[in-house]
Design a protein around this motif. Structure first.
Motif, PDB file in Angstrom:
ATOM      1  N   ASP A  17       1.189   4.797  -5.243  1.00 31.07           N
ATOM      2  CA  ASP A  17       1.121   5.772  -3.685  1.00 31.07           C
ATOM      3  C   ASP A  17       1.845   5.297  -3.095  1.00 31.07           C
ATOM      4  OD1 ASP A  17      -0.565   3.778  -3.644  1.00 31.07           O
ATOM      5  OD2 ASP A  17      -1.904   4.670  -3.647  1.00 31.07           O
ATOM      6  N   GLU A  18       1.809   5.865  -1.720  1.00 31.59           N
ATOM      7  CA  GLU A  18       2.271   5.437  -0.671  1.00 31.59           C
ATOM      8  C   GLU A  18       2.367   3.992  -0.228  1.00 31.59           C
ATOM      9  OE1 GLU A  18       1.284   8.441   1.821  1.00 31.59           O
ATOM     10  OE2 GLU A  18       0.736   6.599   2.984  1.00 31.59           O
ATOM     11  N   THR A  19       1.190   3.813  -0.066  1.00 32.40           N
ATOM     12  CA  THR A  19       0.775   2.076   0.462  1.00 32.40           C
ATOM     13  C   THR A  19       1.088   1.817  -0.672  1.00 32.40           C
ATOM     14  OG1 THR A  19      -1.431   3.350   0.315  1.00 32.40           O
ATOM     15  CG2 THR A  19      -1.308   1.110   1.318  1.00 32.40           C
ATOM     16  N   ALA A  20       1.423   1.353  -1.911  1.00 25.47           N
ATOM     17  CA  ALA A  20       1.504   0.524  -2.447  1.00 25.47           C
ATOM     18  C   ALA A  20       3.554   0.431  -2.179  1.00 25.47           C
ATOM     19  CB  ALA A  20       1.731   0.793  -4.403  1.00 25.47           C
TER      20      ALA A  20
ATOM     21  N   GLU B 132       4.415   1.539   0.745  1.00 29.31           N
ATOM     22  CA  GLU B 132       4.962   0.533   1.365  1.00 29.31           C
ATOM     23  C   GLU B 132       5.015  -1.251   1.224  1.00 29.31           C
ATOM     24  OE1 GLU B 132       5.866   1.672   4.094  1.00 29.31           O
ATOM     25  OE2 GLU B 132       5.964   0.419   5.769  1.00 29.31           O
TER      26      GLU B 132
ATOM     27  N   TRP C 127      -0.891  -7.193   0.883  1.00 26.60           N
ATOM     28  CA  TRP C 127      -2.357  -6.309   0.712  1.00 26.60           C
ATOM     29  C   TRP C 127      -3.776  -7.426   0.878  1.00 26.60           C
ATOM     30  CZ3 TRP C 127      -3.442  -2.330  -0.850  1.00 26.60           C
ATOM     31  CH2 TRP C 127      -2.021  -1.753  -1.334  1.00 26.60           C
TER      32      TRP C 127
ATOM     33  N   ARG D  75      -3.735  -8.791   3.872  1.00 28.31           N
ATOM     34  CA  ARG D  75      -4.853  -8.179   4.793  1.00 28.31           C
ATOM     35  C   ARG D  75      -5.016  -7.279   5.359  1.00 28.31           C
ATOM     36  NH1 ARG D  75      -0.420  -8.147   9.463  1.00 28.31           N
ATOM     37  NH2 ARG D  75      -2.372  -7.765  10.735  1.00 28.31           N
ATOM     38  N   ARG D  76      -5.150  -6.652   3.838  1.00 27.12           N
ATOM     39  CA  ARG D  76      -5.899  -4.503   3.678  1.00 27.12           C
ATOM     40  C   ARG D  76      -6.190  -4.642   2.387  1.00 27.12           C
ATOM     41  NH1 ARG D  76      -0.607  -5.555   5.700  1.00 27.12           N
ATOM     42  NH2 ARG D  76       0.080  -3.758   7.260  1.00 27.12           N
ATOM     43  N   ARG D  77      -6.746  -5.865   2.488  1.00 28.58           N
ATOM     44  CA  ARG D  77      -8.406  -5.724   1.544  1.00 28.58           C
ATOM     45  C   ARG D  77     -10.017  -5.583   2.248  1.00 28.58           C
ATOM     46  NH1 ARG D  77      -8.205  -5.271  -3.527  1.00 28.58           N
ATOM     47  NH2 ARG D  77      -6.234  -5.518  -4.383  1.00 28.58           N
TER      48      ARG D  77
END
Lengths: 63, 147
Positions: free
Chosen positions: B59-62, B64, B143, B145-147
């Protein structure tokens, strides 16, 4: 950009995984968006808007 | 039926297949020195095919995270490798032992090459390894930082 995704999801009793499946993205993505650590692309924002039946600007606002 | 099962594989599973196959072929190449060029081409084709299939399922997050890691992680890794290359030029003698050690990592095929040729191979591979390390570190940091 801040958003109301967590509130809207909670109102519908959806888990992050359920919302992720409806949007065709990963649960990690939903978590990153909800916590404001990732701003979704315009196509994904439109998908979220369509799923909740609300305008984008109602769900996402500038900080 | 088999095709349907394949289509259900996640990006993580496809990435695993890509790296497992690549590693297996690398290990075979470590002991079998024939067909070096065809084997290398098969390894590259393998990782490209499964890498692209995995990318299409992300998906787009992965995606990115991968783009960010490629630009900043692999970019900085390559710069550090180039700085190391300058240090080698500046003081070549002190690096010979390390270069010999690194050459053994790539197997007898490289160790047995003429030193200049082995040096080129080791240098190119060192650049690739530096990029992969930088890429991996930044990807994990993105990742985290975004968990």
């Amino acid at each position: 950009v801040k958003n109301k995704l967590k509130v809207l999801r909670a109102e519908r009793n959806w888990s992050q995984a359920e919302l992720a499946e409806r949007l065709g993205v990963s649960r990690n993505s939903i978590n990153a968006i909800e916590t404001g650590r990732y701003d979704p692309s315009l196509p994904l924002a439109f998908s979220i808007s369509e799923l909740f039946g609300m305008p984008i600007e109602t769900i996402f606002q500038r900080n | 039926m088999q095709v349907m099962t394949f289509h259900r594989l996640s990006a993580s599973a496809l990435t695993g297949i890509a790296f497992a196959g690549f590693a297996a072929m690398y290990l075979v190449g470590y002991f079998v020195h024939d067909w070096l060029v065809p084997r290398t081409l098969v390894m590259l084709a393998w990782i490209v095919i499964f890498g692209v299939l995995a990318w299409l399922r992300l998906d787009e997050t992965a995606r990115e995270a991968h783009k960010f890691a490629w630009f900043y992680g692999a970019g900085v890794g390559l710069m550090l490798a180039l700085i190391a290359a300058m240090l080698v030029i500046w003081a070549p003698g002190s690096w010979e032992a390390l270069a010999a050690q690194v050459a053994t990592f790539f197997g007898p095929a490289v160790v047995d090459m003429p030193p200049a040729l082995a040096g080129v191979i080791v240098g190119l591979m060192a650049c690739a390894i530096a990029q992969v390390i930088g890429y991996g570190l930044v990807w994990c940091g993105w990742w985290a930082r975004r968990r």
